[in-house]
Write an enzyme that holds these catalytic residues in place. Structure first.
Site, mmCIF file in Angstrom:
data_model
loop_
_atom_site.group_PDB
_atom_site.id
_atom_site.type_symbol
_atom_site.label_atom_id
_atom_site.label_comp_id
_atom_site.label_asym_id
_atom_site.label_seq_id
_atom_site.Cartn_x
_atom_site.Cartn_y
_atom_site.Cartn_z
ATOM 1 N N ALA A 105 49.192 39.676 36.270
ATOM 2 C CA ALA A 105 48.173 39.050 37.085
ATOM 3 C C ALA A 105 47.067 39.843 37.165
ATOM 4 C CB ALA A 105 48.766 38.790 38.715
ATOM 5 N N PHE A 106 45.910 39.109 37.598
ATOM 6 C CA PHE A 106 44.458 39.427 37.284
ATOM 7 C C PHE A 106 44.116 40.726 38.600
ATOM 8 C CE2 PHE A 106 41.713 38.367 40.817
ATOM 9 C CZ PHE A 106 42.275 37.308 41.777
ATOM 10 N N LYS A 107 45.090 40.704 39.531
ATOM 11 C CA LYS A 107 45.036 41.621 40.690
ATOM 12 C C LYS A 107 44.998 43.164 39.912
ATOM 13 C CE LYS A 107 45.587 38.759 44.626
ATOM 14 N NZ LYS A 107 45.985 37.423 43.961
ATOM 15 N N ASP A 108 45.589 43.261 38.898
ATOM 16 C CA ASP A 108 45.682 44.513 38.420
ATOM 17 C C ASP A 108 44.746 45.590 38.434
ATOM 18 O OD1 ASP A 108 48.457 44.683 37.887
ATOM 19 O OD2 ASP A 108 48.385 43.744 36.108
ATOM 20 N N ALA A 111 43.567 46.705 41.758
ATOM 21 C CA ALA A 111 44.450 47.530 42.415
ATOM 22 C C ALA A 111 44.245 48.930 41.480
ATOM 23 C CB ALA A 111 45.717 47.019 42.287
#
Ligand SMILES: *Cc1c(COP(=O)(O)O)cnc(C)c1O
Length: 432
Positions: A105-108, A111
């Site tokens: 997911a793009f939140k990588d 984060a």
């Protein structure tokens, strides 16, 4: 470069302080004092520059000297060490695939960048640093993976038992090392309540240096600008600015895109694609901000009833709604249309969208009905394998589990089960 609080009731702080504290003491979101102008050769030469170099040049002004160049370059190199392909789906619509990172997911990206910044900023702290996160699914996995093995930082993730998908649960529980998962016998709201109470608990704060990996943190928000540069790098028709469509929940990602455009990245109109949670689409129509309780949809990472980053978008447009509406439109797409879009795109083109990408795709198709010449791209924010039921129902096809995930799925789950009870949670933290 310093950061001010959008509530205007707190002193300005450096990037380092903003990244460590997350929110300003007046509960406002931090915002950069100036919008840096891009170096013209960054745009001119973008097709020849490696991703890490682009990322470094984009983020450097925002860090205001708090990270030495060699450290910052290492951090961005580790942050963007996977592909970000812009895949043509039709002649007029492409998909920027942001799901090739470790948790799909793009939140990588946010984060990974934030964890490495904190690791650097906090390495001389005497107290142990503990990142506390409550998650309903995606955020916890990205945070766990992002902070995995980062020295000097421990992560405690609270998730509601039985309410995350099997893939998500493995991403939270199978890493071990500096990542601990607490399986709470309650709801996401219970998890969030426990975390919030811990942040105000003097006993715990005396023992641990607590911080959050919340999405409003500038160190998670700002690196999301990279996506838009990577898309532009791969955009073939440079004479025609692409329409950019972003599946939006808390509005951090799209706000980063609008910021990138404000610094000089030649992008066209922006579309915020929402599911049934339509606070922003209604606001753009009525000028009346009406936050609501989130309703559950197929694109569950966008189930947000009070999008916290929207105040940053207003600030970017000097709090002027008309100016904002020149640059941004917002639409709400139903679950039925989401499924229909996954299905029709798959049968017409063979391309598999996930529910979040499908919301964006439909929004861009709708926009093109009024602007048939427009070409653009969507941000595909999650891998379809994370939503197997919805995708299989729409396409009839099974999706292969990517190799990296297969390895994780074979590792054992490690979690501490706990009632949704503050004393139990506190005694756990105090015993560590
Ligand atoms: C978090 C998330 C979004 C929404 O992003 P915001 O920055 O909160 O608007 C969209 N898609 C996926 C898959 C997400 O995990």
């Amino acid at each position: 470069m310093n950061y001010y609080s959008l509530n205007q009731g707190a002193p300005k702080v450096s990037f380092k302080e903003a990244a460590i504290s997350g929110q300003a003491p007046d509960k406002g979101l931090y915002f950069p004092e100036t919008i840096p102008a891009l170096e013209p050769d960054l745009i001119r030469d973008i097709e020849t520059l490696p991703e890490a170099e682009i990322a470094f040049r984009v983020i450097r002004p925002y860090t205001g000297g708090t990270l030495p160049d060699d450290v910052l370059f290492d951090i961005v190199s580790q942050t963007v060490n996977f592909p970000f392909p812009l895949v043509p789906v039709t002649d007029s619509i492409a998909s920027l695939e942001l799901f090739h990172g470790p948790t799909l997911a793009f939140k990588d990206v946010g984060a990974r960048f934030m964890s490495r910044c904190l690791g650097y900023f906090l390495k001389d702290q005497q107290k142990e640093v503990t990142v506390l996160v409550a998650t309903s699914g995606d955020t916890g996995g990205a945070v766990a993976s992002g902070f995995y093995g980062v020295e000097g930082v421990k992560v405690v993730i609270l998730y509601p038992r039985g309410r995350v998908s099997p893939v998500q649960e493995k991403q939270l529980t199978a890493l071990g090392n500096n990542i601990t998962a607490l399986e709470i016998e309650g709801s996401f709201d219970d998890c969030q309540r426990l975390v919030k109470q811990a942040f105000t608990d003097e006993g715990i704060n005396a023992k641990h240096f607590l911080t959050s990996a919340n999405s409003i943190n500038v160190a998670r928000w700002l690196p999301q600008q990279f996506y838009y540069f990577f898309a532009y790098k791969q955009w073939r028709e440079k004479s025609m600015a692409p329409v950019v469509t972003v599946p939006s929940g808390n509005f951090g990602n799209i706000c980063a895109g609008l910021l990138a455009k404000a610094t000089g990245l030649p992008l066209g109109h922006f579309i915020a694609a929402c599911n049934a949670n339509d606070v922003v689409p209604s606001f753009l129509q009525t000028a009346d901000w009406q936050p609501r309780k989130a309703v559950a949809t197929l694109s569950n990472a966008m189930d947000v009833g009070d999008p916290s980053n929207f105040v940053r978008i207003m600030e970017l447009f000097d709090q002027q709604l008309l100016k904002l509406k020149d640059n941004l439109s917002a639409v709400s797409i139903s679950d039925a249309d989401t499924i229909a879009t996954i299905s029709s795109v798959f049968s017409k083109t063979g391309y598999t969208l996930d529910p979040h990408g499908a919301v964006a795709y439909r929004a861009l198709e709708n926009y093109r009905e009024g602007h048939p010449q427009a070409k653009g791209f969507i941000l595909e924010t999650a891998h379809p394998v994370k939503f197997p039921e919805a995708v299989k129902a729409a396409t009839g096809a099974d999706i292969d589990i990517p190799g990296a995930l297969g390895g994780l799925m074979r590792r054992p789950k490690q979690a501490i089960t706990m009632p949704p009870d503050y004393e139990a949670f506190k005694s756990y933290l105090m015993s560590r």
